[in-house]
Scaffold this active site. Sequence first.
Site, PDB file in Angstrom:
ATOM      1  N   ARG A  51       0.824  -1.230   0.000  1.00  0.00           N
ATOM      2  CA  ARG A  51       0.000   0.000   0.000  1.00  0.00           C
ATOM      3  C   ARG A  51       0.844   1.259   0.000  1.00  0.00           C
ATOM      4  O   ARG A  51       0.379   2.330  -0.388  1.00  0.00           O
ATOM      5  CB  ARG A  51      -0.989   0.033   1.163  1.00  0.00           C
ATOM      6  CG  ARG A  51      -1.841   1.310   1.103  1.00  0.00           C
ATOM      7  CD  ARG A  51      -2.956   1.415   2.107  1.00  0.00           C
ATOM      8  NE  ARG A  51      -2.629   0.930   3.415  1.00  0.00           N
ATOM      9  CZ  ARG A  51      -1.854   1.577   4.287  1.00  0.00           C
ATOM     10  NH1 ARG A  51      -1.329   2.742   3.999  1.00  0.00           N
ATOM     11  NH2 ARG A  51      -1.610   1.040   5.468  1.00  0.00           N
ATOM     12  N   TYR A 105     -12.911  13.879 -19.357  1.00  0.00           N
ATOM     13  CA  TYR A 105     -13.295  12.472 -19.243  1.00  0.00           C
ATOM     14  C   TYR A 105     -14.451  12.366 -18.234  1.00  0.00           C
ATOM     15  O   TYR A 105     -14.450  13.068 -17.211  1.00  0.00           O
ATOM     16  CB  TYR A 105     -12.072  11.671 -18.762  1.00  0.00           C
ATOM     17  CG  TYR A 105     -12.398  10.249 -18.388  1.00  0.00           C
ATOM     18  CD1 TYR A 105     -12.637   9.296 -19.372  1.00  0.00           C
ATOM     19  CD2 TYR A 105     -12.487   9.865 -17.060  1.00  0.00           C
ATOM     20  CE1 TYR A 105     -12.943   7.996 -19.031  1.00  0.00           C
ATOM     21  CE2 TYR A 105     -12.797   8.561 -16.715  1.00  0.00           C
ATOM     22  CZ  TYR A 105     -13.030   7.636 -17.701  1.00  0.00           C
ATOM     23  OH  TYR A 105     -13.336   6.349 -17.359  1.00  0.00           O
ATOM     24  N   ASP A 177      -4.080  15.352 -18.400  1.00  0.00           N
ATOM     25  CA  ASP A 177      -4.403  13.937 -18.562  1.00  0.00           C
ATOM     26  C   ASP A 177      -3.936  13.569 -19.969  1.00  0.00           C
ATOM     27  O   ASP A 177      -4.537  13.991 -20.960  1.00  0.00           O
ATOM     28  CB  ASP A 177      -5.914  13.728 -18.379  1.00  0.00           C
ATOM     29  CG  ASP A 177      -6.330  12.277 -18.531  1.00  0.00           C
ATOM     30  OD1 ASP A 177      -5.613  11.520 -19.216  1.00  0.00           O
ATOM     31  OD2 ASP A 177      -7.389  11.915 -17.997  1.00  0.00           O
ATOM     32  N   LYS A 202      -5.374   2.151 -20.684  1.00  0.00           N
ATOM     33  CA  LYS A 202      -5.590   2.370 -22.114  1.00  0.00           C
ATOM     34  C   LYS A 202      -4.300   2.054 -22.881  1.00  0.00           C
ATOM     35  O   LYS A 202      -3.865   0.919 -22.889  1.00  0.00           O
ATOM     36  CB  LYS A 202      -6.080   3.798 -22.343  1.00  0.00           C
ATOM     37  CG  LYS A 202      -7.125   4.278 -21.320  1.00  0.00           C
ATOM     38  CD  LYS A 202      -8.425   3.527 -21.391  1.00  0.00           C
ATOM     39  CE  LYS A 202      -9.335   3.766 -20.189  1.00  0.00           C
ATOM     40  NZ  LYS A 202      -9.650   5.141 -19.890  1.00  0.00           N
TER      41      LYS A 202
END
Length: 384
Positions: A51, A105, A177, A202
């Site tokens: 983590r 987005y 982005d 992506k």
Amino acid sequence: MKKDSLRLETKIIHAGEPEPRINGAVSMPIFQTAMFEYAEETSYHDVRYIRLNNTPNHIVLSQKLAALEGGEAGQITASGMAAITTTLLTVLKTGDHLLAQNCLYGGTHDFVTKDLEGFGISYDFIDGNDPDSWASKLKPNTKAIYVESISNPLVQVADLKATVKFAREHNLISMIDNTFTSPVNFRAAEFGFDITLHSCTKYLNGHSDLVAGAIIGTGAMIEKITHKLNHLGGCLDPHAVFLLHRGVKTVALRVRYQNESALKIAQFLNSHPKVAKVNYPGLETHPHHKIARELFAGFGGMMSFELKGGIAAASSFMKKLTIAVKAPSLGGVETLITLPSKTSHAGILKEDREKIGISDSLIRLSVGIEATEDLIADFEQALE
Ligand SMILES: *Cc1c(COP(=O)(O)O)cnc(C)c1O
């Protein structure tokens, strides 16, 4: 050889890799262990634990991604949205104001419009192609400006040069982005953006088999964001880091092929009598073609289009397709096709969607790596 001077294709394979190789392993082994033996770490964030985003897999791939973008440091996250939200919540504090591009987005749009208010953070949308209008939206508490390199699904290209310049002039943190272009077509950190974000789901991974994100910036900024990420918990599992690492190695080959294939498909659709409109930055008719040509090494694999005959024609076309997979998301090796009004932008009210130019019949296409001729033949029969 000095590694900084190497070309992108070489960096994709060699940048960030451990030296010497771990036990001679040519491919980075997976450290599938939640925790590591205590090694006299003095800070919580240095304790080695998945983590805390500091396993050898995290470190190596983060260094590679930073090198590909031309940035100093990087971090990998559990998803693109984990990268975006963790970064926004690190950069912005209660009382701050954000300028964000008006065609974000879907998930980011929802976070900005629905969640930021709860943290006492305000925002205004800006038109990414009208830099002269931005100063009027500035407030004394404006902290950052947020854009996307290519917008979804209208594939608009904001004035990215003006964004970096405006941020510097007004002491704002510039955020981008860069998912749609990938570092193959545009290296945002090298270009001057303070923070670069990716949905690695992506193009960077490219195989439609995992969800991941990345953040690239200065060492100091990445450390701050990583501490926030450690608290919020959006860490990527080492096995998924390994898969992403493997996917990244072919990103240049995939994206360059997709650039070429998408341009041919866009030209085919654009000249077809049953197609009303094609949005692709590689077409000279696209309003941002000039700016895309100047900024990007390629126009990417994403486009959207509308057929004559609206939603009925769109549905019939989609049904007749035999190669493209009807699925949301993008950037994979398979050609994917969707109606954004039913997937990525379903969370936005119809009237708001239409205001930003996303009609119910708009079709979005993510071109994969199949033979271009086969894809065109399939589109042709489905248009008949
Ligand atoms: C998919 C996507 C995201 C969100 O990424 P996830 O990995 O799905 O969380 C953010 N920005 C853009 C441009 C995207 O395409």
